[in-house]
Design a protein around this motif. Structure first.
Motif, mmCIF file in Angstrom:
data_model
loop_
_atom_site.group_PDB
_atom_site.id
_atom_site.type_symbol
_atom_site.label_atom_id
_atom_site.label_comp_id
_atom_site.label_asym_id
_atom_site.label_seq_id
_atom_site.Cartn_x
_atom_site.Cartn_y
_atom_site.Cartn_z
ATOM 1 N N ASN A 8 0.837 -1.211 0.000
ATOM 2 C CA ASN A 8 0.000 0.000 0.000
ATOM 3 C C ASN A 8 0.872 1.263 0.000
ATOM 4 O OD1 ASN A 8 -2.567 -1.424 0.329
ATOM 5 N ND2 ASN A 8 -1.974 -1.738 2.456
ATOM 6 N N GLY A 9 2.071 1.192 -0.577
ATOM 7 C CA GLY A 9 2.957 2.353 -0.627
ATOM 8 C C GLY A 9 3.682 2.640 0.681
ATOM 9 N N VAL A 10 3.502 1.770 1.685
ATOM 10 C CA VAL A 10 4.178 1.986 2.971
ATOM 11 C C VAL A 10 5.344 1.004 3.067
ATOM 12 C CG1 VAL A 10 3.912 1.966 5.491
ATOM 13 C CG2 VAL A 10 1.983 2.630 4.030
ATOM 14 N N THR A 11 6.502 1.519 3.489
ATOM 15 C CA THR A 11 7.687 0.677 3.560
ATOM 16 C C THR A 11 7.666 -0.191 4.816
ATOM 17 O OG1 THR A 11 8.877 2.393 2.405
ATOM 18 C CG2 THR A 11 10.238 0.736 3.506
ATOM 19 N N LEU A 55 -4.034 -7.801 1.884
ATOM 20 C CA LEU A 55 -4.089 -9.272 1.930
ATOM 21 C C LEU A 55 -2.711 -9.879 1.689
ATOM 22 C CD1 LEU A 55 -7.334 -9.786 -0.125
ATOM 23 C CD2 LEU A 55 -7.002 -10.337 2.282
ATOM 24 N N GLU A 56 -1.985 -9.298 0.728
ATOM 25 C CA GLU A 56 -0.652 -9.832 0.407
ATOM 26 C C GLU A 56 0.289 -9.698 1.603
ATOM 27 O OE1 GLU A 56 0.272 -11.609 -2.162
ATOM 28 O OE2 GLU A 56 -1.783 -11.457 -2.904
ATOM 29 N N ALA A 57 0.194 -8.557 2.299
ATOM 30 C CA ALA A 57 1.065 -8.341 3.469
ATOM 31 C C ALA A 57 0.726 -9.357 4.555
ATOM 32 C CB ALA A 57 0.909 -6.923 3.995
ATOM 33 N N ILE A 58 -0.569 -9.584 4.792
ATOM 34 C CA ILE A 58 -0.952 -10.537 5.843
ATOM 35 C C ILE A 58 -0.486 -11.945 5.452
ATOM 36 C CG2 ILE A 58 -2.880 -11.573 7.117
ATOM 37 C CD1 ILE A 58 -4.336 -8.853 6.852
ATOM 38 N N LYS A 59 -0.610 -12.254 4.161
ATOM 39 C CA LYS A 59 -0.136 -13.576 3.706
ATOM 40 C C LYS A 59 1.363 -13.718 3.941
ATOM 41 C CE LYS A 59 -3.271 -14.743 -0.025
ATOM 42 N NZ LYS A 59 -3.398 -14.552 -1.468
#
Ligand code: NAP
Length: 414
Positions: free
Chosen positions: A4-7, A88-92
């Protein structure tokens, strides 16, 4: 790396999952969804409590690299999407996440963000521990008798979302098919919902419940169903549950039927787990009258929905009831209440539900020292009658604290 654009915090590390366990580094990256409405106040307070507990329990050796991901109103404002794919991708990728409550979008698109998260990540077990903390106002005489963990199946049953409106061509087609092909008459002005329950879905849920009992020294696992009426769904859930107990955990599990025969003759030997079953309606009586006979409950989706709230009400209700949605190697820990929008940004709401969800999270990650430190400090704070408005209005002689003050009091009690 960015989502989401956050590092992502550069010094954080990824949690792994091997042989049924999380492998947790000293500075795990844990994504969080702040939540809408009161979620903002609750998250701020909870994060302070978590960080203080990790710091104190580990003497500064461990810490959490919190990483914000977005869902709900905040996501909609930023990205014009209620549930961005990056979330969702980050949680995965990072496996374990924690969230505050989210507003259910009204009209069109996503039916419920919580349901979407569960379905997309196949979080098949909704886990709700329900236990009493001394001093919390309760409507029953002996709330301390309740110490139950509910494993609710999260993907099937009437919640599968297969429904057809009365009068729709789909409903008419099904009514016709059932009448002509299967000889089952249904009134032509009926809406139709389907209740699928599978061997796979039922067995994996009961398996997780029994594993919980083994890992946490619990000695009773109860299958709660409505199998006397719904024989091929709820009744089958009970049968498949017993099959799992016998075939996969036969060395530790004893069924209720076996218990009353030789060599046991009604006595559960140490180290063994009793697997029994109860019909759902009777279970609602039993949790009121004999709650201390139950420890882990495995149940299909609809029963579990009702039962979780009924049990939570007995020990003091919504503000402090934690929850998690889990699969094997993925979990989202979350408040069980909603966004309570009328209290948003007023620093008054009870953060207990997210704080205790954090306790569940640290337990799942194997940071038991952290989990215990938070839980004991929260219990002590309530016993000191230092509570938020929701509990204060029901307690004699209590001090009313703001959300942030309640968090500070917990930290002081660690
Ligand atoms: P709610 O947000 O749970 O609030 C209902 C009432 O419960 C509040 O007015 C308050 O009662 C009490 N309450 C809830 N959380 C509390 C807390 N932390 N501390 C103290 N009291 C608390 O239910 P709602 O008003 O029906 O739903 C609002 C929004 O939340 C909706 O958009 C709904 O879809 C969504 N929702 C989200 C989730 C989730 O994300 N898991 C779950 C349920 C609902 P008093 O006013 O009596 O103090």
């Amino acid at each position: 790396m960015q989502f989401n654009g956050v590092t992502v915090p550069a010094d954080g590390q990824v949690i792994d999952y091997r042989e049924g366990r999380y492998v947790v580094p000293n500075r795990p990256i844990i994504p969080f969804i702040e939540g809408d409405g009161t979620g903002r106040d609750i998250w701020k307070a909870s994060q302070r409590v978590f960080d203080a507990a990790v710091e104190k329990a580990s003497g500064g050796q461990r810490s959490v690299a919190w990483f914000e991901v977005f869902a709900g109103e905040k996501a909609f404002q930023k990205f014009n999407e209620w549930l961005p794919n990056d979330t969702l991708e980050a949680i995965k990728k990072y496996r374990v996440a924690i969230k505050g409550p989210l507003t259910t979008p009204v009209g069109g698109g996503i039916r419920s963000l919580n349901v979407a998260l569960r379905q997309l990540l196949d979080l098949y077990a909704c886990v709700r521990p329900v236990k009493y903390y001394a001093g919390v106002p309760s409507p029953v005489k002996s709330p301390e008798n309740m110490d139950i963990v509910i494993y609710r199946e999260n993907t099937e049953d009437v919640y599968a979302g297969i429904e057809f409106k009365e009068g729709s061509p789909e409903a008419q087609k099904l009514i016709e098919f059932l009448g002509k092909e299967l000889g089952k008459k249904i009134r032509s002005d009926s809406g139709i919902g389907i209740k699928p329950m599978s061997v796979y879905g039922s067995k994996r849920l009961v398996r997780k419940g029994i594993q919980h009992a083994i890992e946490n020294g619990r000695t009773v696992v109860t299958l709660v169903h409505k199998g006397n009426i719904q024989k091929f769904t709820e009744g089958a859930f009970r049968d498949w549950g017993y099959q799992v107990a016998k075939e996969e955990f036969g060395d530790v599990c004893i069924t209720e039927e076996e218990l009353w025969q030789a060599p046991y003759n009604g006595k559960l030997p140490p180290g063994k787990i009793l697997v029994n079953d109860r019909i759902a309606d009777s279970m609602f009586q039993q949790i009121l009258t004999r709650a201390n006979e139950y420890q882990v409950v495995c149940t299909p989706n609809l029963n579990g929905d009702y039962l979780s709230d009924a049990c939570a009400a007995q020990v003091g209700g919504l503000g402090i009831a934690p929850g998690a949605n889990m699969s094997d190697g993925f979990a989202i820990f979350e408040a069980t209440h909603g966004t309570a929008p009328k209290y948003a940004d007023k620093d008054v709401i009870n953060p207990g539900s997210v704080i205790l969800s954090g306790v569940m999270m640290f337990q799942a990650l194997g940071w038991k020292d952290v989990a215990d430190s938070i839980e004991l400090a929260l219990a002590a704070t309530i016993q000191q009658k230092k509570v938020t408005y929701d509990l204060e209005r029901l307690m004699q002689g209590a001090t009313k604290l703001k959300t942030s003050e309640f968090a500070s009091a917990i930290i002081a009690n660690m």
